[in-house]
Design a protein around this motif. Sequence first.
Motif, short mmCIF file in Angstrom:
data_model
loop_
_atom_site.label_atom_id
_atom_site.label_comp_id
_atom_site.label_asym_id
_atom_site.label_seq_id
_atom_site.Cartn_x
_atom_site.Cartn_y
_atom_site.Cartn_z
N SER A 44 17.04 -44.82 -64.46
CA SER A 44 16.42 -45.64 -63.41
C SER A 44 15.65 -44.81 -62.38
O SER A 44 14.66 -45.29 -61.86
CB SER A 44 17.44 -46.51 -62.66
OG SER A 44 18.73 -46.27 -63.05
N ASP A 45 16.10 -43.58 -62.10
CA ASP A 45 15.56 -42.90 -60.92
C ASP A 45 14.70 -41.68 -61.18
O ASP A 45 14.06 -41.20 -60.26
CB ASP A 45 16.72 -42.42 -60.02
CG ASP A 45 17.49 -43.59 -59.47
OD1 ASP A 45 16.91 -44.68 -59.43
OD2 ASP A 45 18.67 -43.40 -59.09
N SER B 29 19.04 -54.33 -66.92
CA SER B 29 18.70 -54.28 -65.50
C SER B 29 17.79 -53.07 -65.21
O SER B 29 16.89 -53.16 -64.38
CB SER B 29 19.96 -54.28 -64.64
OG SER B 29 20.32 -52.99 -64.26
N SER C 120 14.35 -54.16 -66.13
CA SER C 120 13.73 -55.11 -65.20
C SER C 120 13.27 -54.42 -63.91
O SER C 120 12.38 -54.91 -63.23
CB SER C 120 14.69 -56.25 -64.88
OG SER C 120 15.76 -55.75 -64.10
N GLU C 121 13.86 -53.27 -63.60
CA GLU C 121 13.47 -52.55 -62.38
C GLU C 121 12.35 -51.55 -62.62
O GLU C 121 11.79 -51.00 -61.67
CB GLU C 121 14.68 -51.76 -61.83
CG GLU C 121 15.88 -52.60 -61.46
CD GLU C 121 15.71 -53.27 -60.11
OE1 GLU C 121 15.35 -52.55 -59.16
OE2 GLU C 121 15.91 -54.50 -60.00
N GLU C 122 12.06 -51.25 -63.88
CA GLU C 122 11.07 -50.21 -64.19
C GLU C 122 9.68 -50.62 -63.70
O GLU C 122 9.22 -51.71 -63.98
CB GLU C 122 11.06 -49.95 -65.71
CG GLU C 122 10.01 -48.96 -66.19
CD GLU C 122 10.14 -47.55 -65.62
OE1 GLU C 122 11.24 -46.98 -65.68
OE2 GLU C 122 9.13 -47.04 -65.09
N LYS C 123 9.02 -49.71 -62.99
CA LYS C 123 7.71 -50.02 -62.41
C LYS C 123 6.55 -49.61 -63.32
O LYS C 123 5.45 -50.11 -63.20
CB LYS C 123 7.53 -49.30 -61.07
CG LYS C 123 8.57 -49.67 -60.01
CD LYS C 123 8.12 -50.90 -59.24
CE LYS C 123 8.93 -51.15 -57.98
NZ LYS C 123 10.37 -51.27 -58.20
N ARG D 219 7.92 -49.64 -69.58
CA ARG D 219 8.60 -50.92 -69.75
C ARG D 219 8.36 -51.49 -71.14
O ARG D 219 9.23 -52.07 -71.76
CB ARG D 219 8.14 -51.90 -68.67
CG ARG D 219 9.25 -52.83 -68.23
CD ARG D 219 8.93 -53.66 -67.00
NE ARG D 219 7.58 -54.16 -67.01
CZ ARG D 219 6.68 -53.89 -66.07
NH1 ARG D 219 7.01 -53.13 -65.05
NH2 ARG D 219 5.45 -54.39 -66.13
#
Length: 869
Positions: free
Chosen positions: A814-815, A844, A847-850, A855
Amino acid sequence: MQFIFRSSAYFLGICLFLFACKTVSTTSETVGNNREVAVDTSGLALSSNRKELIRDKEAKIREYRPSRERDFDLLHTELKVRFDYSSQSVIGEAVLTLKPLIYPQDELVLDAKDFDVHRTSLHLEGKSIPLSYKYDQEKLTLFLPEKVERHDTLKVNIDYTAFPERGGKAGSVAITDTKGLYFINPDGADKDKPVQIWTQGETEHNSKWYPTIDSPNERQTNDFYLTVPDQYISLSNGTKVSSKNNADGTRTDHWQMSLPHAPYLSAMVVGEFAAVEDSIDGLVLRYFVEPKYERGAEKVFENTPEMVRFFSALLDMPFPWPKYDQVVVRDFVSGAMENTTLSIFMEELNLNEREALDSEWDYIIAHELFHQWFGNYVTTESWANLALNEAFADYSEYLWLEHHKGRDEADMHHFNAIEQYMDEAEEKQVDMIRYYHEDSEDMFDNHTYAKGGRVLHMLRKLLGDEAFFEGLHTYLKENAFSSVEVHHLRLALEKVSGKDLNWFFNQWMLSSGHPQLKVSWDYSQPDNILLTLEQLQDVSRFPVFKIPFTISVYKEGQRFEQSYTMDQAFQQFALENGPGTNLVLFDEYSEILTKREEARGAQLMEKQFDWSESGLARVEALDSLTSNFSETIDFLPTMGRALEDSFYVVRELALHRLNRLNASEEQIRQLEARVLEMAEKDVNSTVRSAAIEALAGIGGAKYAPLFYRLINAPSYQVSGAALTAYLDIEGNDSDKKELFERLKSEDNIRIIAPLADYLTIEKIAEGRAWMQEKLGLLKGESLYYFLGYYGDFFASVEGVPTAEAISSLGGIASDHRLNYVRLAAFQSLFGFIDDPGVLELVKSIQSEEKDEMIREYQDYYLSPYLEGR
Ligand SMILES: [Zn+2]
C-alpha cells in the motif's frame, strides 16, 4: 532528465493486454458539396459531420502548447533561503532583476507556488517602495506604480515562506513528483536514512521554492545564499564563493552562477556527503555520496573525466560551465537530473566498492553530462521541443559506449532503445516534436528519448561524422545561452552540410510513425541480386518514408558497402554485386528505425553469423539459429565459434543456449574446457556468471569445488552465480550451513537471493528473522526481486508464522513510493490468499491504489479470486 523506463515485460511478464482495448480513432474527411440546400438525411449527416470537424479543429487550437510569451527578461536572481525542517518549509528572500522585453509593462507576473507571501517591494533608483500584489497560490502578480519601459531595469523583492508539501493536484499520482523541493527524513526518525534536502525543477517545479519566471525560454544568472545546519554541506549551481558561520549553529554558503541558465535547472542539495575530487584540463569534478559509499563512488564515476574530454573534443567545444558536481541522493523522483553544474542521481548509484566493480551506470552519467551542452547551454524553448534536450542526451549514451567499449556494445544499446520505442509505439504513435500535448510531463516518453536518439543516429549516418559533429558545434555556438526550437538544429546542419534536410525533419520529427519494411530477395541471378522493399505502414496516418540505406556485400573475403535511397512505397533494386558474392545484407547495423519483416533461412543466418562484422547482426543470427533452427544447426562449429566471439553478448547468448539445444553429451564435452576457461577468466563478469550457470547445467556436482572457490570472486555477479550453483548441488549440508553463516550479513541481492532460496528449499524455519531483516534493508530493484523470495519462504516453509509476513507485505503493497515494488508485494500476498482476511486485504489495497497502471495489473491478479465468490 533520465527516466528509468520499465517496459510492460518488467511488470512481471504480462504482455500488452492493457492496451488491447484502445482503438485508433480516425476522422474521415468529408467529401461533397455542403452548399447544396439539402433537406434529406445525407445533408444532415454532412452538416453534423462539419460540426464535428469544426469541434475537432477548435479543440486542436486549445490543445496547442505554445512557448511561453515573454513580457519580461529575467536577468538575475538573488536568493537567501533557510529551511524549517519541522514544518518542511523554505524561508526565503528573493531579489529579482528584470527588464521589460520590448513592450511597456505595468504589472509583473511571477510563478510562485504554495507560498505564504510576507512582503513585496520595488527597488527603483535607490528607493524601496512597497508593492501591492495579487496571489492565487500559483501566480504572484505585482502591480508596478508606473509603466516600465524596455530600457528600465527593475529590482523586486519578495519575502516569503514556501511549502513544497502543500498543494498539487489532490489525489493525483503526479503529486509526489511536483514538490520541487524534498525534505528526506526531516525529523531523523528513520535511523537507516540520512537527513537530506534536494530539489527537482523539471518541468516547472522550481517555483515551488523560489519566485521566478518558471519557463525554459527564460534564463538568468544567480546568487544563492543557503543557510544550513553546520553539520551539513550545501551544493548548488556555479561556484561557492564564500561561507560564513552564524551564531545559531548554522552556516551560510554563497553560491554564484555567473552564466545565465533556465530556472528549471536551478538546484540545491543539503546533507551529509563525502566528496571524491577529480579534474580534467583544469575543470573541477566532484562526486558526492553518503560517506559509506565513498570508495564505490571513485569507481562508479571514474569515467567522468574521460567523458568530459571526449564530448568536448567531439563537439569542438569545452565544457561550458565553471565546475561539475554529481551527487547521489535518497528517494529521488526520477533516474537523474542535469541541473547546471550539479547533476543529481537516484540512490541506485550508491554502490560499495565491491558492487562498483560491476557498475553499469556509465550511460546515465554520460546522459546527464551531455545535457550540460544540450539542454543547459542551449535549451529547448518549450516542452514541445523537449527532444532537443533529451534526444541528444539519449544519443550521448551511444556515443560514449561506442568510444569506450566499441561499436558492438553501442549497437546493442541502440537495439534495446529501438525495442523500447517499438514497445511504446504499440500503445501510441505521436510526433517526436509535439506542439499538441495534454501535460508537459507526457513529453518524457520513449518517443522523445529512444526514438529521438535513433533519429539522431540516422541523421549522423546520412551526413557523415564530420558534417554531423561540425553541425552540432555550429548549432551550439550560434545558440549559446539561448532557447531553441527544432528548426535551429536543421538550419545549423544544413548550413554546415550544404544539404536540404527539411524532408528528413518532416518525416522523422514532425510526423509520427516509422516505416514497416518488408524485405525480400531474389537470388536467381547471383551476380545481380534483386532486392525488393515494401513499406507496409498505414499510409493514411503515417508518411511514406524516404529511406537512405546501405547494402553490405561480402565478396571474396572483402566487405563492400553500396548506398541507395528508397523513395517509393514499393521499390526494387538490382544490386549488380558481381561474381563471387558470399552474402548481401540489408541495413547490416540496424541503423534504420523500422519494424523489419525479412524471411531468412538457416543457411543465410549461418552466413550472417560467420561473416558479419556487426556484433549486433551476429547476436541476431545466433539467436535465430539457436531458437528457430536448433534442429538443423551444425552444433559444434557454430557454438565453438560463438564462445570465441569478440563481442561479449554473443558469448553470453551461446552460454545461455548451450544446454538447451539438441546436442549429444559428447558434443557438449568438447566445449566444456572452453566454458570452464570462461568461468574462470572471461573479461566480462556477465559472461563469467553465464559460464558458471552453463557448467552447473552440464554436471553440477563435479564443479562443486570450483563453485565453492568462485563464491569468493570480487565481482558480485560471479560470486552470486557461483553461490547459486553451489547451493543447487545436492548434499554438502554442513558446507552450506557454513556458507549461510559466513554470507548472511551481505546486503547485495545477488548473494541474498540464493541464500533466501536455500532457506526455502531446505525449509529452515529459523531463517525467519533473517528474511525479515533483509526485507527492511533492501531498496528499489533489489527489494523488488527479494519480495518474491520472501513471499515464497513464508508461504511454503512449515512452522513459520505468516501474520508478520502478511502485514509487512500489506504495508509495502500500500505505501511504498515505487510503483513496481508495491506491485511485487501485492503479488506476493497471493501466496497467502487462503489465509483469513488476506483476500479482503488485497481488495482494499487495490481500491486505495492511485496509480492507474498498477491498479490494472492488480485487477489481473485479483480477477480469478473474484469470480464465483
Ligand atoms: Zn535527460
